[in-house]
Write a protein that holds these residues in place. Structure first.
Motif, short mmCIF file in Angstrom:
data_model
loop_
_atom_site.label_atom_id
_atom_site.label_comp_id
_atom_site.label_asym_id
_atom_site.label_seq_id
_atom_site.Cartn_x
_atom_site.Cartn_y
_atom_site.Cartn_z
N GLU A 40 0.87 -1.20 0.00
CA GLU A 40 0.00 0.00 0.00
C GLU A 40 0.90 1.24 0.00
OE1 GLU A 40 -3.57 0.21 0.68
OE2 GLU A 40 -3.75 -1.96 0.52
N GLU A 69 -8.56 8.99 4.78
CA GLU A 69 -7.79 7.75 4.72
C GLU A 69 -6.42 7.91 5.38
OE1 GLU A 69 -7.05 6.06 0.81
OE2 GLU A 69 -6.27 4.25 1.74
N ASP A 91 -11.20 10.35 0.63
CA ASP A 91 -10.11 9.60 0.02
C ASP A 91 -9.37 10.57 -0.89
OD1 ASP A 91 -8.34 7.89 -1.13
OD2 ASP A 91 -9.80 6.30 -1.53
N ILE A 93 -6.56 10.51 -2.60
CA ILE A 93 -6.29 9.91 -3.91
C ILE A 93 -6.74 8.45 -3.83
CG2 ILE A 93 -4.62 9.26 -5.68
CD1 ILE A 93 -2.93 11.60 -4.96
N ASP A 94 -7.70 8.14 -4.64
CA ASP A 94 -8.19 6.78 -4.74
C ASP A 94 -7.58 6.22 -6.01
OD1 ASP A 94 -10.03 4.53 -4.46
OD2 ASP A 94 -10.96 5.39 -6.23
N GLY A 95 -6.80 5.13 -5.85
CA GLY A 95 -6.03 4.64 -6.99
C GLY A 95 -4.60 5.15 -6.93
N THR A 96 -4.07 5.20 -5.71
CA THR A 96 -2.71 5.74 -5.55
C THR A 96 -1.68 4.94 -6.35
OG1 THR A 96 -3.28 6.54 -3.35
CG2 THR A 96 -0.95 6.34 -3.82
N LEU A 164 -12.66 -7.49 -8.08
CA LEU A 164 -11.38 -7.08 -7.50
C LEU A 164 -10.86 -8.24 -6.66
CD1 LEU A 164 -10.47 -4.02 -7.90
CD2 LEU A 164 -12.87 -4.48 -8.34
N ARG A 166 -7.72 -8.82 -5.38
CA ARG A 166 -6.54 -8.69 -4.52
C ARG A 166 -6.77 -9.15 -3.08
NH1 ARG A 166 -3.63 -3.12 -2.93
NH2 ARG A 166 -2.13 -3.96 -1.46
N ARG A 191 -8.49 -0.80 -10.05
CA ARG A 191 -7.77 -0.44 -8.81
C ARG A 191 -8.09 0.98 -8.38
NH1 ARG A 191 -2.00 -3.01 -8.69
NH2 ARG A 191 -1.35 -0.89 -9.01
N CYS A 192 -9.25 1.45 -8.81
CA CYS A 192 -9.72 2.78 -8.42
C CYS A 192 -11.24 2.71 -8.34
CB CYS A 192 -9.27 3.81 -9.47
SG CYS A 192 -9.98 5.44 -9.22
N SER A 193 -11.77 2.67 -7.12
CA SER A 193 -13.24 2.53 -7.05
C SER A 193 -13.94 3.78 -7.55
CB SER A 193 -13.73 2.13 -5.66
OG SER A 193 -12.97 2.68 -4.68
N PHE A 210 -16.45 -6.20 -4.88
CA PHE A 210 -15.30 -5.86 -4.04
C PHE A 210 -15.28 -6.77 -2.82
CE2 PHE A 210 -16.77 -1.89 -6.00
CZ PHE A 210 -15.60 -1.37 -6.53
N ARG A 212 -12.60 -6.02 0.19
CA ARG A 212 -12.27 -5.11 1.31
C ARG A 212 -13.17 -3.86 1.27
NH1 ARG A 212 -6.54 -2.02 1.77
NH2 ARG A 212 -7.43 -1.06 -0.08
N ASP A 217 -13.55 4.23 0.36
CA ASP A 217 -13.49 3.65 -0.98
C ASP A 217 -14.88 3.38 -1.55
OD1 ASP A 217 -10.70 3.46 -1.35
OD2 ASP A 217 -10.59 1.56 -0.28
N HIS A 218 -15.87 3.14 -0.67
CA HIS A 218 -17.16 2.62 -1.15
C HIS A 218 -18.37 3.50 -0.92
CE1 HIS A 218 -15.20 -0.98 -2.44
NE2 HIS A 218 -14.50 -0.91 -1.32
P1 2AM Z 1 -6.64 3.48 -2.70
O1 2AM Z 1 -5.75 3.76 -3.84
O2 2AM Z 1 -7.31 4.67 -2.12
O3 2AM Z 1 -5.96 2.64 -1.63
C1 2AM Z 1 -10.92 -0.45 -3.60
O4 2AM Z 1 -10.71 -1.45 -4.53
C2 2AM Z 1 -9.68 0.41 -3.41
O5 2AM Z 1 -8.57 -0.34 -2.91
C3 2AM Z 1 -9.15 1.09 -4.64
O6 2AM Z 1 -9.97 2.14 -5.04
C4 2AM Z 1 -7.77 1.47 -4.15
O7 2AM Z 1 -7.86 2.56 -3.25
C5 2AM Z 1 -7.37 0.23 -3.38
N1 2AM Z 1 -6.61 -0.71 -4.21
C6 2AM Z 1 -5.36 -0.53 -4.62
N2 2AM Z 1 -4.92 -1.59 -5.31
C7 2AM Z 1 -5.93 -2.46 -5.38
C8 2AM Z 1 -6.09 -3.74 -6.00
N3 2AM Z 1 -5.12 -4.34 -6.67
N4 2AM Z 1 -7.28 -4.36 -5.88
C9 2AM Z 1 -8.27 -3.78 -5.19
N5 2AM Z 1 -8.18 -2.59 -4.59
C10 2AM Z 1 -7.01 -1.92 -4.68
#
Ligand code: 2AM
Ligand code: CA
Length: 268
Positions: A40, A69, A91, A93-96, A164, A166, A191-193, A210, A212, A217-218
């Motif tokens: 992360e 966050e 959030d 930056i979502d999709g950092t 998703l 991960r 990777r960006c909600s 999703f 997590r 994020d949601h």
């Molecule tokens: P973030 O960049 O704010 O941490 C929900 O899926 C969120 O989890 C994404 O918008 C992103 O938020 C984070 N995320 C980062 N990598 C991810 C991945 N590979 N799969 C799922 N979520 C990821």
């Protein structure tokens, strides 16, 4: 929700994006990226955007508090009692990970919770300046145009959506993989909600799942999609509550699609 508040928050997000996020896009230096926890990342842009946005949101609503966050990463107790009073979820930056990679697929998101219920949402994609907003009972809009999802249910064989994977437990990953061929496509998600939810709300795909459930994020995307006519619920069918982080959420363009996808995607 008055439209003045919608516009004021939109301006706060656009200013933060212009002042501290976009100037770092594709220009981050090594020392400006840190690993928050394994896998992360956080950047100077995430931290500065949250610092700019936080006091501005608080000053809009007397007595409100902000749960961001990055502040929560330092002080986890901030996430307690999300169901009390007015709470801004941020959030910055979502999709950092995408932002760090130089990809434009990232967003800046805010949701306003009132006694735990999401009453307004903002999702800004800084690179395109595309802004999605929603307010409870008053609809969902992208760049001022009202969104209405399809009300019909396509054949499973012609429906597509993202899962998703991960954070998904191995058993569920196997189930999804085994059932994927029933669908036109199972996508990995962006990777960006802040992009995945609008993709369903605007009809680019039929669903997204999703695991997590961090509230920032949601909450924004769930309100956006619900207000557009979509259906968002936990995998057991119960309604989504941002204060409850137990995992697993399916978001679809309407309730019929939700039920069909729930059955066909997770059948063992
Ligand atoms: P973030 O960049 O704010 O941490 C929900 O899926 C969120 O989890 C994404 O918008 C992103 O938020 C984070 N995320 C980062 N990598 C991810 C991945 N590979 N799969 C799922 N979520 C990821
Ligand atoms: Ca983030």
């Amino acid at each position: 929700m008055n439209s003045g508040l919608i516009d004021e928050v939109s301006a706060i997000l656009r200013n933060a994006a212009a002042d501290v996020v976009l100037p770092r896009f594709q220009k981050l230096q090594a020392g400006q990226i840190e690993e928050k926890s394994p896998g992360e990342v956080v950047t100077i842009a995430d931290r500065e955007a949250e610092q700019i946005i936080t006091p501005r949101l608080m000053s809009l609503l007397p007595g409100s508090r902000v749960v961001g966050e990055e502040a929560t990463a330092e002080t986890p107790a901030l996430m307690d009692e999300l169901d009390e009073g007015d709470v801004w979820l941020v959030d910055p930056i979502d999709g950092t990970a995408n932002f760090v990679a130089g990809s434009p697929v990232f967003s800046v998101m805010v949701a306003l919770l009132r006694r735990g219920e999401t009453v307004a949402a903002w999702l800004l994609e800084p690179v395109s300046d595309r802004l999605a907003v929603a307010s409870l009972g008053a609809g969902a809009f992208v760049d001022g145009i009202r969104l209405h999802t399809e009300s019909s249910c396509p054949d499973v064989a012609s429906s597509r959506g993202a899962v998703l994977t991960r954070f998904l437990p191995d058993a569920l990953k196997k189930t999804v993989a085994a059932n994927a061929s029933r669908f036109s496509a199972i996508l990995p998600g962006t990777r960006c909600s802040g992009v995945d939810y609008p993709a369903v709300a605007t009809g680019k795909q039929n669903f997204v799942m999703f695991w997590r459930l961090l509230p920032w994020d949601h909450a924004p995307g769930a309100l956006l999609l619900s207000e557009a006519g979509g259906w968002v619920a936990r995998l057991d069918g119960s309604s989504y509550d941002p204060s409850d982080q137990r995992p697993g959420l399916l978001a679809a363009q309407n309730r019929d699609v939700w039920q069909t996808v729930r059955r066909k995607l997770l059948e063992t």
